[in-house]
Design a protein around this motif. Sequence first.
Motif, PDB file in Angstrom:
ATOM      1  N   TYR A   1       0.852  -1.205   0.000  1.00 37.20           N
ATOM      2  CA  TYR A   1       0.000   0.000   0.000  1.00 37.20           C
ATOM      3  C   TYR A   1       0.880   1.245   0.000  1.00 37.20           C
ATOM      4  O   TYR A   1       1.852   1.321   0.764  1.00 37.20           O
ATOM      5  N   SER A   2       0.571   2.188  -0.895  1.00 32.19           N
ATOM      6  CA  SER A   2       1.335   3.431  -0.836  1.00 32.19           C
ATOM      7  C   SER A   2       0.351   4.593  -0.727  1.00 32.19           C
ATOM      8  O   SER A   2      -0.539   4.736  -1.571  1.00 32.19           O
ATOM      9  N   PRO A   3       0.459   5.380   0.357  1.00 32.21           N
ATOM     10  CA  PRO A   3      -0.520   6.449   0.591  1.00 32.21           C
ATOM     11  C   PRO A   3      -0.530   7.450  -0.561  1.00 32.21           C
ATOM     12  O   PRO A   3       0.519   7.774  -1.111  1.00 32.21           O
ATOM     13  N   ASP A   4      -1.721   7.897  -0.906  1.00 26.48           N
ATOM     14  CA  ASP A   4      -1.899   8.858  -1.987  1.00 26.48           C
ATOM     15  C   ASP A   4      -1.773  10.254  -1.377  1.00 26.48           C
ATOM     16  O   ASP A   4      -2.729  10.779  -0.788  1.00 26.48           O
TER      17      ASP A   4
ATOM     18  N   ASN B   1       1.407  20.989   0.515  1.00 25.63           N
ATOM     19  CA  ASN B   1       2.647  20.851  -0.241  1.00 25.63           C
ATOM     20  C   ASN B   1       3.872  21.364   0.501  1.00 25.63           C
ATOM     21  O   ASN B   1       4.985  20.956   0.213  1.00 25.63           O
ATOM     22  N   ASN B   2       3.642  22.273   1.466  1.00 29.27           N
ATOM     23  CA  ASN B   2       4.797  22.886   2.112  1.00 29.27           C
ATOM     24  C   ASN B   2       5.281  22.098   3.333  1.00 29.27           C
ATOM     25  O   ASN B   2       5.807  22.650   4.283  1.00 29.27           O
ATOM     26  N   VAL B   3       5.082  20.781   3.339  1.00 28.11           N
ATOM     27  CA  VAL B   3       5.598  19.954   4.425  1.00 28.11           C
ATOM     28  C   VAL B   3       6.351  18.772   3.812  1.00 28.11           C
ATOM     29  O   VAL B   3       6.205  18.478   2.634  1.00 28.11           O
ATOM     30  N   GLY B   4       7.137  18.111   4.640  1.00 27.93           N
ATOM     31  CA  GLY B   4       7.923  16.978   4.157  1.00 27.93           C
ATOM     32  C   GLY B   4       7.045  15.766   3.863  1.00 27.93           C
ATOM     33  O   GLY B   4       5.872  15.733   4.236  1.00 27.93           O
ATOM     34  N   GLU B   5       7.611  14.754   3.189  1.00 28.91           N
ATOM     35  CA  GLU B   5       6.846  13.569   2.771  1.00 28.91           C
ATOM     36  C   GLU B   5       6.264  12.827   3.991  1.00 28.91           C
ATOM     37  O   GLU B   5       5.121  12.377   3.955  1.00 28.91           O
ATOM     38  N   ASP B   6       7.056  12.744   5.096  1.00 33.37           N
ATOM     39  CA  ASP B   6       6.568  12.035   6.284  1.00 33.37           C
ATOM     40  C   ASP B   6       5.330  12.711   6.856  1.00 33.37           C
ATOM     41  O   ASP B   6       4.356  12.063   7.239  1.00 33.37           O
ATOM     42  N   GLU B   7       5.401  14.049   6.902  1.00 29.97           N
ATOM     43  CA  GLU B   7       4.254  14.795   7.449  1.00 29.97           C
ATOM     44  C   GLU B   7       3.028  14.678   6.546  1.00 29.97           C
ATOM     45  O   GLU B   7       1.899  14.631   7.000  1.00 29.97           O
ATOM     46  N   LYS B   8       3.336  14.603   5.218  1.00 32.65           N
ATOM     47  CA  LYS B   8       2.236  14.435   4.259  1.00 32.65           C
ATOM     48  C   LYS B   8       1.510  13.127   4.547  1.00 32.65           C
ATOM     49  O   LYS B   8       0.282  13.080   4.591  1.00 32.65           O
ATOM     50  N   ILE B   9       2.305  12.069   4.752  1.00 33.65           N
ATOM     51  CA  ILE B   9       1.702  10.755   5.014  1.00 33.65           C
ATOM     52  C   ILE B   9       0.892  10.811   6.305  1.00 33.65           C
ATOM     53  O   ILE B   9      -0.238  10.368   6.369  1.00 33.65           O
ATOM     54  N   GLN B  10       1.490  11.472   7.313  1.00 32.58           N
ATOM     55  CA  GLN B  10       0.814  11.573   8.606  1.00 32.58           C
ATOM     56  C   GLN B  10      -0.533  12.276   8.473  1.00 32.58           C
ATOM     57  O   GLN B  10      -1.518  11.879   9.093  1.00 32.58           O
ATOM     58  N   SER B  11      -0.579  13.352   7.618  1.00 29.22           N
ATOM     59  CA  SER B  11      -1.802  14.151   7.538  1.00 29.22           C
ATOM     60  C   SER B  11      -2.974  13.377   6.925  1.00 29.22           C
ATOM     61  O   SER B  11      -4.107  13.740   7.120  1.00 29.22           O
ATOM     62  N   ILE B  12      -2.691  12.335   6.155  1.00 30.39           N
ATOM     63  CA  ILE B  12      -3.833  11.584   5.608  1.00 30.39           C
ATOM     64  C   ILE B  12      -4.039  10.225   6.280  1.00 30.39           C
ATOM     65  O   ILE B  12      -5.085   9.631   6.149  1.00 30.39           O
ATOM     66  N   CYS B  13      -3.013   9.760   7.033  1.00 33.22           N
ATOM     67  CA  CYS B  13      -3.152   8.443   7.637  1.00 33.22           C
ATOM     68  C   CYS B  13      -4.086   8.428   8.831  1.00 33.22           C
ATOM     69  O   CYS B  13      -4.495   7.362   9.277  1.00 33.22           O
TER      70      CYS B  13
END
Length: 647
Positions: free
Chosen positions: A555-558, A564-576
Amino acid sequence: MDYHMYEPTSTFLHSRLLHLYAQSGNLSDARNLFDKMPKRDIFSYNVMLSAYSKMDIYKDLWDFFHSMPIHDSVSYNTMISGLCSASCEEKALSIFVRMLKERVEPTAHTFVSALHVCSKLLELRIGKVIHAKVLLGDFGGNVFVCNALIDFYAKCGKVNKARWVFDRICEKILVSWNLMISGHLKNGQPEKCIELFSEMKSSGFKPDQFTSNVLIALFQIGQVDEACNTLRTMKEKDKICWTTMLVGYGQNGLEEDALQFFNEMLSERVRPDEITFSSVISLCAKLALLYQGKAVHAKAVHFGVDWNLLVSSALIDMYCKCGEPTESWIIFKKIQEKNMVSWNSMIVGYAQNGRDLGALDLYEEMLQKNLRPSHITFVGVLTTCIHLGFSERGQEYFYSITKVHGMRPTLDHYACMITLLGRSAGIDKALDLIKCLPCEPDCRIWSTLLSVCKIKGDVKHGELAAKHLSELDPHNAEPFILLTNMYAACGRWEDVAKMRSLMKSSQVIKFSAYSWTEVGGKVHKFTADGKSHPESELIYLELNELIRRLLEAGYSPDTKLALNNVGEDEKIQSICYHSEKLALAFVLYRMPRGVAPIRIIKNIRFCSDCHFFMKFASNIIGRYIILRDSNRFHHFVGGQCSCNDYW
DNA sequence: TTAGGGTTAG
């Protein structure tokens, strides 16, 4: 002995006995006695007439009246009110006219009944003539006649005239107040209703069960606590007051209070009826509370109302809204005489649960039985065509609304067609249809077009739809959110930033998104990143473990929709940590090895990542997940969804 | 004699 000396006494005794028979509902004994009576006076004739009027059989009543040798005021009054209650209003009016022609003196009863007929027919012209006769005949001071006038004017939409009559009653009775309160309510004046209610209380009147219209008025303007206080002051309250209360709670978004109120009603030993049950069941449906819904179903069986059409239709809807269309089908099959609501609930329920072909079969069966579909039927049928991508068949159904069934399509039907055409034939076709609308496009139409543009990634037309939608409804957050998502999906980050700041500066009302699930007889509610649940820490541990397993499985989070102004880890956190994922983790933590489907409900549409996540999760954990969002149901089994990724 | 509550979609 002179026989004739006793004759009047004999007739008198016979007529009294006849009255007794009639009053106890014994029509055949009454008729036997009446036929054997050597002499019949007008009282006996009127007693028989009244007995026939209570049977609500128009023909017997009509024939008996015409067999009478003479008619007095009582005969005419009985006839007018009897015909009115047998739903023969026109005939009732003809008897009233005949009474006037025969110069039989009308009484207060005559005017009350005749006005009642006019209010049923909304016959303002004749009612006004009766009002004039009331004044000429000096009945203007009779409180019963005035009450009938209030009811008549209020029902005909002339609330000011009703108030004029009400204000001139010297000795009002409780019914006068109740009628006037009801009149204001029916004419869309809840504030006046409440004003009059305080006047009523200061005049020394105590509310009774018929004052329940005040409760509706209070609920309409959102004064829930005041409605509750008012109910407590009622000297008599019955099942209708309680039902009014629980419906009011539901209408004010307090569904759980409504359900609690229903339990209170039962513990107070107030006997609920079919209207109470249909309302309570529809609340369970709204919240998708399967276990509570089942408990209410059992109570409906206990009170013997489960067979009622109102209740069974509500049950069909409830089981479908809980993701259990098979249960609905069992009930549907058992109904002997189905009505439009039963058919519609089943068709729409099947459509929402991904049984689209079944829904279309049902519709065809309905037509074969020569039943006339309603507007709601077509919303269901067209929605089904959208799910199946049946563009041509959908268009055939749409044209059949006018050509075969002689109905006018509503804007809801046009909205369905915009989705159907937009998705299958392209946005241009949807725009062509908007140009052909029979009236100006409203919020629904633009919102539909905007959703289709989002699915299609058509930013240009999406902007156009969003512009129209914002103009018509400036407080609606939808155009801002959808446009932001559309810009994000194609990497237009400057526009994303612009939309976000524009949304902050505009006074839009954002719906807070949340999900809920029913575990252990209780409703558990979750918001994105929320930590308010007492078992929050354990839920997050469960979710993190699940995410780890899903990532391992591919599974790869969409993250397209994340900031956009945050890092990839934070992006994942915001939708997980979206609310539905937290709800899923909660159920898994509480019931790690259950076999029953996991049921989660979300108040708005859920995002594509959550859809992807649930598909994966259903496969990895080997559980059946039913997710209901604001749009439809998703049944996830073994990595597949019932919507076939088309929603 | 007159009055009050309700089920399906979007």
